[in-house]
Design a protein around this motif. Structure first.
Motif, PDB file in Angstrom:
ATOM      1  N   PHE A   1       0.828  -1.211   0.000  1.00 12.63           N
ATOM      2  CA  PHE A   1       0.000   0.000   0.000  1.00 12.63           C
ATOM      3  C   PHE A   1       0.859   1.257   0.000  1.00 12.63           C
ATOM      4  N   GLU A   2       0.247   2.367  -0.440  1.00 15.38           N
ATOM      5  CA  GLU A   2       0.889   3.682  -0.424  1.00 15.38           C
ATOM      6  C   GLU A   2       0.552   4.350   0.904  1.00 15.38           C
ATOM      7  N   SER A   3       1.538   4.909   1.556  1.00 20.44           N
ATOM      8  CA  SER A   3       1.352   5.534   2.865  1.00 20.44           C
ATOM      9  C   SER A   3       1.406   7.051   2.779  1.00 20.44           C
ATOM     10  N   TYR A   4       0.460   7.676   3.472  1.00 16.03           N
ATOM     11  CA  TYR A   4       0.386   9.131   3.571  1.00 16.03           C
ATOM     12  C   TYR A   4       0.064   9.476   5.013  1.00 16.03           C
ATOM     13  N   SER A   5       0.403  10.670   5.419  1.00 13.71           N
ATOM     14  CA  SER A   5      -0.032  11.148   6.724  1.00 13.71           C
ATOM     15  C   SER A   5      -0.533  12.570   6.554  1.00 13.71           C
ATOM     16  N   ALA A   6      -1.456  12.940   7.447  1.00  7.74           N
ATOM     17  CA  ALA A   6      -2.026  14.283   7.386  1.00  7.74           C
ATOM     18  C   ALA A   6      -2.706  14.598   8.708  1.00  7.74           C
ATOM     19  N   GLY A   7      -3.061  15.864   8.865  1.00  5.09           N
ATOM     20  CA  GLY A   7      -3.775  16.309  10.050  1.00  5.09           C
ATOM     21  C   GLY A   7      -4.801  17.365   9.699  1.00  5.09           C
ATOM     22  N   THR A   8      -5.513  17.823  10.712  1.00  6.02           N
ATOM     23  CA  THR A   8      -6.475  18.897  10.506  1.00  6.02           C
ATOM     24  C   THR A   8      -5.836  20.250  10.823  1.00  6.02           C
ATOM     25  N   GLU A   9      -4.637  20.203  11.388  1.00  2.97           N
ATOM     26  CA  GLU A   9      -3.806  21.377  11.620  1.00  2.97           C
ATOM     27  C   GLU A   9      -2.386  20.949  11.260  1.00  2.97           C
ATOM     28  N   THR A  10      -1.492  21.908  11.148  1.00  2.25           N
ATOM     29  CA  THR A  10      -0.089  21.555  10.874  1.00  2.25           C
ATOM     30  C   THR A  10       0.819  22.186  11.915  1.00  2.25           C
ATOM     31  N   LYS A  11       2.014  21.681  11.985  1.00  2.00           N
ATOM     32  CA  LYS A  11       3.078  22.221  12.842  1.00  2.00           C
ATOM     33  C   LYS A  11       4.216  22.668  11.924  1.00  2.00           C
ATOM     34  N   PRO A  12       5.045  23.608  12.365  1.00  2.94           N
ATOM     35  CA  PRO A  12       6.163  24.072  11.530  1.00  2.94           C
ATOM     36  C   PRO A  12       7.166  22.961  11.198  1.00  2.94           C
ATOM     37  N   GLN A  13       7.304  21.968  12.091  1.00  4.75           N
ATOM     38  CA  GLN A  13       8.199  20.841  11.817  1.00  4.75           C
ATOM     39  C   GLN A  13       7.648  19.608  12.511  1.00  4.75           C
ATOM     40  N   ILE A  14       8.074  18.449  12.030  1.00  8.45           N
ATOM     41  CA  ILE A  14       7.626  17.226  12.689  1.00  8.45           C
ATOM     42  C   ILE A  14       8.424  17.037  13.980  1.00  8.45           C
ATOM     43  N   ASN A  15       7.888  16.231  14.872  1.00  8.75           N
ATOM     44  CA  ASN A  15       8.454  16.030  16.198  1.00  8.75           C
ATOM     45  C   ASN A  15       9.908  15.556  16.102  1.00  8.75           C
ATOM     46  N   GLN A  16      10.822  16.331  16.664  1.00  6.28           N
ATOM     47  CA  GLN A  16      12.251  16.033  16.537  1.00  6.28           C
ATOM     48  C   GLN A  16      12.670  14.807  17.356  1.00  6.28           C
ATOM     49  N   ASP A  17      11.953  14.510  18.440  1.00  2.00           N
ATOM     50  CA  ASP A  17      12.237  13.276  19.173  1.00  2.00           C
ATOM     51  C   ASP A  17      11.873  12.071  18.312  1.00  2.00           C
ATOM     52  N   ALA A  18      10.742  12.139  17.621  1.00  2.00           N
ATOM     53  CA  ALA A  18      10.340  11.053  16.718  1.00  2.00           C
ATOM     54  C   ALA A  18      11.369  10.881  15.602  1.00  2.00           C
ATOM     55  N   VAL A  19      11.817  11.987  15.026  1.00  2.00           N
ATOM     56  CA  VAL A  19      12.833  11.943  13.962  1.00  2.00           C
ATOM     57  C   VAL A  19      14.092  11.255  14.480  1.00  2.00           C
ATOM     58  N   ARG A  20      14.548  11.659  15.648  1.00  2.00           N
ATOM     59  CA  ARG A  20      15.778  11.107  16.238  1.00  2.00           C
ATOM     60  C   ARG A  20      15.636   9.609  16.529  1.00  2.00           C
ATOM     61  N   ILE A  21      14.534   9.205  17.137  1.00  2.00           N
ATOM     62  CA  ILE A  21      14.385   7.809  17.550  1.00  2.00           C
ATOM     63  C   ILE A  21      14.151   6.894  16.348  1.00  2.00           C
ATOM     64  N   ILE A  22      13.399   7.358  15.349  1.00  2.00           N
ATOM     65  CA  ILE A  22      13.227   6.554  14.126  1.00  2.00           C
ATOM     66  C   ILE A  22      14.583   6.353  13.449  1.00  2.00           C
ATOM     67  N   LYS A  23      15.410   7.382  13.467  1.00  2.00           N
ATOM     68  CA  LYS A  23      16.743   7.248  12.869  1.00  2.00           C
ATOM     69  C   LYS A  23      17.594   6.256  13.661  1.00  2.00           C
ATOM     70  N   GLU A  24      17.503   6.305  14.995  1.00  2.00           N
ATOM     71  CA  GLU A  24      18.248   5.364  15.833  1.00  2.00           C
ATOM     72  C   GLU A  24      17.812   3.913  15.578  1.00  2.00           C
ATOM     73  N   ILE A  25      16.519   3.679  15.502  1.00  2.00           N
ATOM     74  CA  ILE A  25      15.999   2.309  15.384  1.00  2.00           C
ATOM     75  C   ILE A  25      16.137   1.761  13.969  1.00  2.00           C
ATOM     76  N   TYR A  26      15.717   2.552  12.962  1.00  2.00           N
ATOM     77  CA  TYR A  26      15.618   2.051  11.584  1.00  2.00           C
ATOM     78  C   TYR A  26      16.660   2.624  10.627  1.00  2.00           C
ATOM     79  N   GLY A  27      17.377   3.655  11.059  1.00  2.00           N
ATOM     80  CA  GLY A  27      18.332   4.294  10.167  1.00  2.00           C
ATOM     81  C   GLY A  27      17.659   5.171   9.116  1.00  2.00           C
ATOM     82  N   ILE A  28      16.402   5.541   9.347  1.00  2.00           N
ATOM     83  CA  ILE A  28      15.631   6.360   8.405  1.00  2.00           C
ATOM     84  C   ILE A  28      15.575   7.793   8.928  1.00  2.00           C
TER      85      ILE A  28
END
Length: 134
Positions: free
Chosen positions: A35-62
């Motif tokens: 399947f094709e994956s997308y994400s969205a919200g009803t509001e936006t933030k200036p940047q995505i959560n930096q803790d999520a970015v850091r931990i995804i990079k630690e776990i998956y290298g992404i």
């Protein structure tokens, strides 16, 4: 005749900055063949959560901070399947009912262990969805 096109799956939460971004990343990483994956919200933030970015990079290298950004539901293709990440910070209204609600806790502002638990739950749900759609 079976529909062989890939389904468009949208992962939705209010700000599209953490759980839905993680789900989009893991959907692309673990299930892009199904399947094709997308994400969205009803509001936006200036940047995505930096803790999520850091931990995804630690776990998956992404590095999900490289290509992903906070988007509105109107910024993505109309999904075949819309999944709510959970309504603990308010429930998004996207113009139709959700196909599923994963009921995930928002880890924003919490310890890394909470992020890791939520990421593990999302990975499990992505793999289950992949199996169902195969």
């Amino acid at each position: 005749m079976r529909d062989t096109r890939k389904k468009k799956v949208a992962f939705i939460c209010v700000h599209n900055s953490c759980r839905s971004q993680i789900a989009e990343t893991l959907g692309k990483y673990l299930a892009a063949d199904v399947f094709e994956s997308y994400s969205a919200g009803t509001e936006t933030k200036p940047q995505i959560n930096q803790d999520a970015v850091r931990i995804i990079k630690e776990i998956y290298g992404i590095d999900m901070g490289q290509e992903q950004y906070s988007k509105l539901i109107t910024d993505i293709p109309v999904p075949d399947i819309a999944i709510s990440m959970g309504c603990d910070v308010g429930c998004s209204y996207i113009g139709r009912a959700f196909d599923d609600n994963w009921g995930l806790t928002d880890p924003t502002g919490k310890e890394d262990e909470v992020f890791r638990e939520v990421i593990e739950q999302i990975e499990t749900y992505i793999l289950e969805l992949r199996e169902r759609l195969c």
